[in-house]
Write a protein that holds these residues in place. Sequence first.
Motif, short mmCIF file in Angstrom:
data_model
loop_
_atom_site.label_atom_id
_atom_site.label_comp_id
_atom_site.label_asym_id
_atom_site.label_seq_id
_atom_site.Cartn_x
_atom_site.Cartn_y
_atom_site.Cartn_z
N ARG A 80 0.85 -1.19 0.00
CA ARG A 80 0.00 0.00 0.00
C ARG A 80 0.89 1.24 0.00
NH1 ARG A 80 -2.77 -3.70 3.15
NH2 ARG A 80 -4.91 -4.05 2.48
N GLN A 84 -2.86 3.50 -3.18
CA GLN A 84 -2.79 2.40 -4.14
C GLN A 84 -2.59 1.09 -3.40
OE1 GLN A 84 0.38 2.89 -6.96
NE2 GLN A 84 -0.13 5.02 -7.39
N GLN A 85 -3.04 0.04 -4.00
CA GLN A 85 -2.84 -1.29 -3.46
C GLN A 85 -2.36 -2.18 -4.60
OE1 GLN A 85 -5.85 -2.36 -0.50
NE2 GLN A 85 -6.03 -4.30 -1.59
N THR A 86 -1.17 -2.79 -4.44
CA THR A 86 -0.58 -3.61 -5.50
C THR A 86 -0.01 -4.89 -4.91
OG1 THR A 86 1.55 -2.50 -5.26
CG2 THR A 86 0.04 -1.58 -6.89
N SER A 88 2.96 -6.04 -5.95
CA SER A 88 4.42 -5.90 -5.94
C SER A 88 4.75 -4.46 -5.58
CB SER A 88 5.01 -6.26 -7.31
OG SER A 88 4.47 -5.45 -8.32
N PRO A 90 5.61 -0.85 -5.73
CA PRO A 90 5.65 0.17 -6.77
C PRO A 90 6.99 0.92 -6.74
CG PRO A 90 3.68 0.42 -5.40
CD PRO A 90 4.59 -0.56 -4.72
#
Length: 147
Positions: A80, A84-86, A88, A90
């Motif tokens: 996080r 944003q939540q990914t 991998s 960022p």
Amino acid sequence: MDGQSSCGSCDATRAVVDGAMEAVRPLAARLGMQLDVLPRTVATWAEAIDHGIVASPTIRAAGHELCPTHPDTSESRVWRWRGQQTVSLPEEAALDLLLRALAARSKQIGEYLEHGGPSAYVRRFLSEQPAPQLDADTSCGAAAGCS
């Protein structure tokens, strides 16, 4: 990690961190600082407690930390950053961490030197010369030829 020294997620995260370091390295050099990665494998409960590790991989720099959450017992990771939540890390998050750490370390060094730095006794035993000091007036005005 079943005896392995690394995992796919850690390797991918390391590649992102390495890329961010290459982007930030010229700024660090201009400030007289060097960027290094000190990898650490945590394999025991005691090591996790000693280092305060709650997630893997964990990235720390100058008092700042960036790590994912693990939503379950699988290898799943959720990073996080800025809403944003990914799955991998960022690249922007790694850059942000390094820039904040660079600023914090620069401030720490500045305060240390403003208070005199190493004593005259200690200086006798140091092998490197100090970085050159900037002139007292570091402003960029018309007289300096800047626009």
